[in-house]
Design a protein around this motif. Sequence first.
Motif, PDB file in Angstrom:
ATOM      1  N   MET A  44      79.827  11.511  -7.287  1.00  0.00           N
ATOM      2  CA  MET A  44      79.069  12.427  -8.140  1.00  0.00           C
ATOM      3  C   MET A  44      78.885  13.784  -7.448  1.00  0.00           C
ATOM      4  O   MET A  44      79.136  14.836  -8.038  1.00  0.00           O
ATOM      5  CB  MET A  44      77.707  11.813  -8.441  1.00  0.00           C
ATOM      6  N   LEU A  45      78.458  13.762  -6.186  1.00  0.00           N
ATOM      7  CA  LEU A  45      78.134  15.028  -5.518  1.00  0.00           C
ATOM      8  C   LEU A  45      79.366  15.906  -5.335  1.00  0.00           C
ATOM      9  O   LEU A  45      79.320  17.115  -5.523  1.00  0.00           O
ATOM     10  CB  LEU A  45      77.462  14.745  -4.172  1.00  0.00           C
ATOM     11  N   ALA A  50      76.694   1.764  -4.026  1.00  0.00           N
ATOM     12  CA  ALA A  50      76.011   2.989  -4.471  1.00  0.00           C
ATOM     13  C   ALA A  50      76.430   4.217  -3.666  1.00  0.00           C
ATOM     14  O   ALA A  50      76.504   5.319  -4.199  1.00  0.00           O
ATOM     15  CB  ALA A  50      74.500   2.793  -4.394  1.00  0.00           C
ATOM     16  N   TRP A  51      76.703   4.046  -2.364  1.00  0.00           N
ATOM     17  CA  TRP A  51      77.051   5.222  -1.557  1.00  0.00           C
ATOM     18  C   TRP A  51      78.318   5.897  -2.082  1.00  0.00           C
ATOM     19  O   TRP A  51      78.423   7.119  -2.102  1.00  0.00           O
ATOM     20  CB  TRP A  51      77.195   4.870  -0.073  1.00  0.00           C
ATOM     21  N   THR A 104      77.551   7.780  -5.256  1.00  0.00           N
ATOM     22  CA  THR A 104      76.845   9.031  -4.953  1.00  0.00           C
ATOM     23  C   THR A 104      77.818  10.102  -4.466  1.00  0.00           C
ATOM     24  O   THR A 104      77.779  11.249  -4.927  1.00  0.00           O
ATOM     25  CB  THR A 104      75.779   8.779  -3.861  1.00  0.00           C
ATOM     26  N   LEU A 105      78.718   9.736  -3.540  1.00  0.00           N
ATOM     27  CA  LEU A 105      79.695  10.709  -3.043  1.00  0.00           C
ATOM     28  C   LEU A 105      80.551  11.240  -4.187  1.00  0.00           C
ATOM     29  O   LEU A 105      80.814  12.443  -4.280  1.00  0.00           O
ATOM     30  CB  LEU A 105      80.597  10.071  -1.982  1.00  0.00           C
ATOM     31  N   LEU A 126      67.620   3.853  -7.144  1.00  0.00           N
ATOM     32  CA  LEU A 126      69.016   3.679  -7.526  1.00  0.00           C
ATOM     33  C   LEU A 126      69.088   2.713  -8.696  1.00  0.00           C
ATOM     34  O   LEU A 126      68.090   2.099  -9.077  1.00  0.00           O
ATOM     35  CB  LEU A 126      69.824   3.179  -6.326  1.00  0.00           C
ATOM     36  N   SER A 127      70.298   2.561  -9.256  1.00  0.00           N
ATOM     37  CA  SER A 127      70.411   1.867 -10.545  1.00  0.00           C
ATOM     38  C   SER A 127      69.797   0.476 -10.557  1.00  0.00           C
ATOM     39  O   SER A 127      69.073   0.116 -11.483  1.00  0.00           O
ATOM     40  CB  SER A 127      71.867   1.824 -10.975  1.00  0.00           C
ATOM     41  N   TYR A 161      70.109  15.406  -2.467  1.00  0.00           N
ATOM     42  CA  TYR A 161      70.234  14.252  -3.363  1.00  0.00           C
ATOM     43  C   TYR A 161      70.343  12.955  -2.549  1.00  0.00           C
ATOM     44  O   TYR A 161      69.680  11.962  -2.840  1.00  0.00           O
ATOM     45  CB  TYR A 161      71.476  14.428  -4.243  1.00  0.00           C
ATOM     46  N   ILE A 162      71.191  13.007  -1.518  1.00  0.00           N
ATOM     47  CA  ILE A 162      71.370  11.806  -0.682  1.00  0.00           C
ATOM     48  C   ILE A 162      70.048  11.423  -0.025  1.00  0.00           C
ATOM     49  O   ILE A 162      69.646  10.250  -0.042  1.00  0.00           O
ATOM     50  CB  ILE A 162      72.469  12.052   0.375  1.00  0.00           C
ATOM     51  N   HIS A 215      68.877   7.928  -1.333  1.00  0.00           N
ATOM     52  CA  HIS A 215      69.300   6.864  -0.428  1.00  0.00           C
ATOM     53  C   HIS A 215      68.326   6.644   0.727  1.00  0.00           C
ATOM     54  O   HIS A 215      68.309   5.573   1.318  1.00  0.00           O
ATOM     55  CB  HIS A 215      70.707   7.143   0.101  1.00  0.00           C
ATOM     56  N   VAL A 260      72.762  21.072  -2.796  1.00  0.00           N
ATOM     57  CA  VAL A 260      72.118  19.987  -3.543  1.00  0.00           C
ATOM     58  C   VAL A 260      72.520  18.635  -2.963  1.00  0.00           C
ATOM     59  O   VAL A 260      71.716  17.693  -2.921  1.00  0.00           O
ATOM     60  CB  VAL A 260      72.503  20.076  -5.036  1.00  0.00           C
ATOM     61  N   ALA A 261      73.769  18.536  -2.484  1.00  0.00           N
ATOM     62  CA  ALA A 261      74.299  17.238  -2.072  1.00  0.00           C
ATOM     63  C   ALA A 261      73.439  16.534  -1.019  1.00  0.00           C
ATOM     64  O   ALA A 261      72.998  15.399  -1.254  1.00  0.00           O
ATOM     65  CB  ALA A 261      75.732  17.395  -1.600  1.00  0.00           C
ATOM     66  N   THR A 315      75.578  24.185  -5.255  1.00  0.00           N
ATOM     67  CA  THR A 315      76.060  22.815  -5.477  1.00  0.00           C
ATOM     68  C   THR A 315      76.265  22.093  -4.140  1.00  0.00           C
ATOM     69  O   THR A 315      76.048  20.888  -4.049  1.00  0.00           O
ATOM     70  CB  THR A 315      77.377  22.781  -6.278  1.00  0.00           C
TER      71      THR A 315
END
Lengths: 755, 222
Positions: free
Chosen positions: A272-273, A265-266, A269-270, B62-63, B51-52, B56, B47-48, B44
């Motif tokens: 996407m961001l 997942a990490w 995520t990277l 998460l999915s 979001y993390i 996380h 946001v990163a 942008t």
Amino acid sequence: MTVEVFSYDDAIVRKFTLVTLVWGVVGMLVGLLVALQLAAPALNFGVPWLSFGRLRPLHTNAVIFAFAGNAVFAGVYYSLQRLLKAPMFSKTLSAIHFWGWQAIIVAAAVTLPLGFTQGKEYAELEWPIDIAIALIWVVFAVNVFGTIARRRERHLYVSIWFYIATLITIAMLHIFNSLALPAGLFKSYSLYAGVQDAFMQWWYGHNAVGFLLTTPFLGLMYYFMPKAANRPVFSYRLSIVHFWTLVFMYIWAGPHHLHYTALPAWASTLGMLFSVMLWMPSWGGMLNGLLTLRGVWHKVAEDPVLKFFVVSVTFYGMSTFEGPLLSVRSVNLLSHYTDWTIAHVHSGALGWVGFLTFGMIYWLMPRLFSTELWSKKLAEAHFWVGTIGILLYIVAIYAAGLTQGLMWLAFDEDGYLKYGDFVETTLRLIPMYWVRVIGGTAYLAGVLMLAVNMFMTWRRRPATYQVPLHEAPPLAATYLPHPEPASALRTAGVHLADTGYRLERFFSSHWHRAWERRPVKLTVMVTVAVVSASLFEIIPTFLIKSNVPTISTVAPYTPLELTGRAIYLSEGCYNCHSQMVRPIRAETERYGEYSKPGEFVYDHPFQWGSRRIGPDLQRVGGKYPHLWHVRHMQDPRAITRGSIMPGYPWMLHAELDFAAIPRTMRTHRALGVPYSDADIAGAVEHATAQALGIAGEIATQGGPQGLERSQVVALIAYLQRLGTDITRPEPAVQPATPPVDPAGELSSVQVAEAR
Amino acid sequence: MSDVTTSPDPAGSRHDHLLDHAYDGIQEYDNPLPRWWVVLFWVTVAVAPLYILYFHFGPGLLSIERYDAAMIAFYDKQAEELLALGEVKESTLAGLMSDASMMNSGRKIFQSKCSPCHGMFAEGAIGPNLTDDHWLHGPQLMDVYRTVRQGVPEKGMLSWERQLRPAELLAVSSYVGSLLGSSPPNPKAPQGTLAARQPPADATPPAGTAAGGAAAPAAPVS
């Protein structure tokens, strides 16, 4: 002050321009054929080398590396000499580059339809061709850097920064993604397996788009757009900021191709961001393109070249907004594996890359052939036919993507899949596939108009080309830079710590001017940017054990299954079938348990796929009887009404190459798959026995007799194994008595077989 | 041609500052970055980390976690359905034939999982015809249910116990039972032995339903 006299080599530009057009037509014709095959699968003609799985890679490779690649070379060779006031470093290297690249394309056009492939998207070419690509790329790089070394212009213009980024990054991506171990002259297996292979592939795949279809074309835009418009570039500072942010951030975004997969997942995520952060850097290029036209918009109405450029840059802006959007996980859930992705890449390819190339060629033609363009009207017609073609293509395919994506996810009120039958979701797309065929035909018709125009213009060329001479002084040994403007903050009397003034200088971009006259420093900094960005993701992907938790029941493929897998690769099944069930109830209902990272540890290369034209195959093992597969390969439509899969009837007759199995296994062992000496020594015998077993069952079920030496048996062995390892009982509590070798250890193949 | 430089804005209405360099005649303005561009870029970037932190290290799912939640919700619903059904008997299966929702589910399962071998209308293909009165593994609904669950591996019939959930096994078995005598097009020749289905002996059929047995009409399914 001495003045040197020199001239530019335009003959090489003429050559690259011609092949751009020739390969463009070939690549698009193949594209049209594969588009037709999806609408009317009979057009596979039952011929192995015309089947979709083999031709689709030919289409993608031809348009990316032959059409776009040669267009880049043509534009770079034209602009570089002029921007540096120096002819190309070496005419011999130019010629080796040209002929070498065309030979590579011919080799690709022959080997791909024959089924020689590494089985990784856009990196299908087999190892001898891969090595040739790397060598020719080095020739190109030496030629460019040699020219830079002999330049008569002290500072490098922004186009050249983009060319340098292309040279460095494409070399890095190509070499590290293509690392493979040969198992013969025409076959090799990826050095990486499963999750890691997937990571490397999309690090490559995403950045091939970034550094072969984006950065060099931005470089071309920065040269040809102001030239054609006769206007200064909108903002030098914007070009600095968007260049560096683009080059650094692009590299990180690869994992957005692998959302919801077994990739950790990490990383997702990277991916996407950084894709979201990439939005503005990309738009910096669009702004500098479009705003350069301020004050001359009226010219766009009269000039087909500017028309092509405006639409091209607009599509660039659209695609680079859509890219970040698609990289958002929840959007990707809907879009991934559907035609939405196909629409996205075609708006980029047909719009941005194609139209920029056409605009460039129309602008170059009078200059290359020293005569007027034969027909401006025909160029205008090309523009309109092409634009309508793109719109028809993408609107239909966006609709197809959304339709299928929503159908896959739909549940009825009882909580069951609304469209449980995959083929229902395929049949709904057929009308849109026909619209795509019409759009693609229109686009191709436009390119043929360009071809006619070029031929007629070429016929009007002078008997001998006048090669104009240019004069410029060589670079002086010493250079006194202009003083940087004084700090605005200091002047205004603002008192800050030294860091404050340093930050002010950093954000003013004035320091960049010094880098522009130091090509080595610029190249090193670009390399640092792309390599460091890569390593931030690559190192954890390979080193963190918990990324791929081991599953004790996952065993290597049996010799026959491994051979079946080679057939699966060779036929390009991954072009239509994924092997990756995402953890979404709509997928686990349809396909079975979601995929785990540990299931792919012996998959060299991974086969997760990127588009489900047909259903996912990760859990197909044991789903149907052997005979179902035989009948289905013979004629898919006899089993599934409306299926658009090509038939593979020849697989029932084609002989399996049992003798090649030990070599394939030895290659896999060298890659880390734990086959023992005994496994390899007994491989042919083992494969023969397993084939006999499967062929026997097929006969018992009422199917054809005597299939034990046919390819279809190996493919069935592989398909029946797919995704079954995780439901197999632990070897320790295996109720049956598996054969035990003298050392008392279970050999891996026997473990695999004891399921 | 290359000695001509690009021409600045003829109107001269702009305050653009032209830089003092040109490459093959191409000049550049020293325009600042558009304000909105800079703001959106920093948004942008900002946001990163948020979001993390949220996904996380915070409450964001998460999915896989989302998936588990969706599955639990669905299993709960299914468990309720199963408890309502009680022990599976011939009468349970016969009763389901009058449940339009179950028959609808059964038909969908049949068309996606069974039709590849048994044909879209159970007329038989690789596997036998399921609509005639000849049976390889017994005519009763419980026989069908057992065959679906356990499979007949030596003949190519798969075991669906691990692939379908309990309610789905019931729905599809019952649906197959409902197809008896439905005369589909292109039927495969009968296989096995002629046997009539006996009505459920263990209970009275639910009100409003004809007694089971060979003559049981197919539930109205559309």
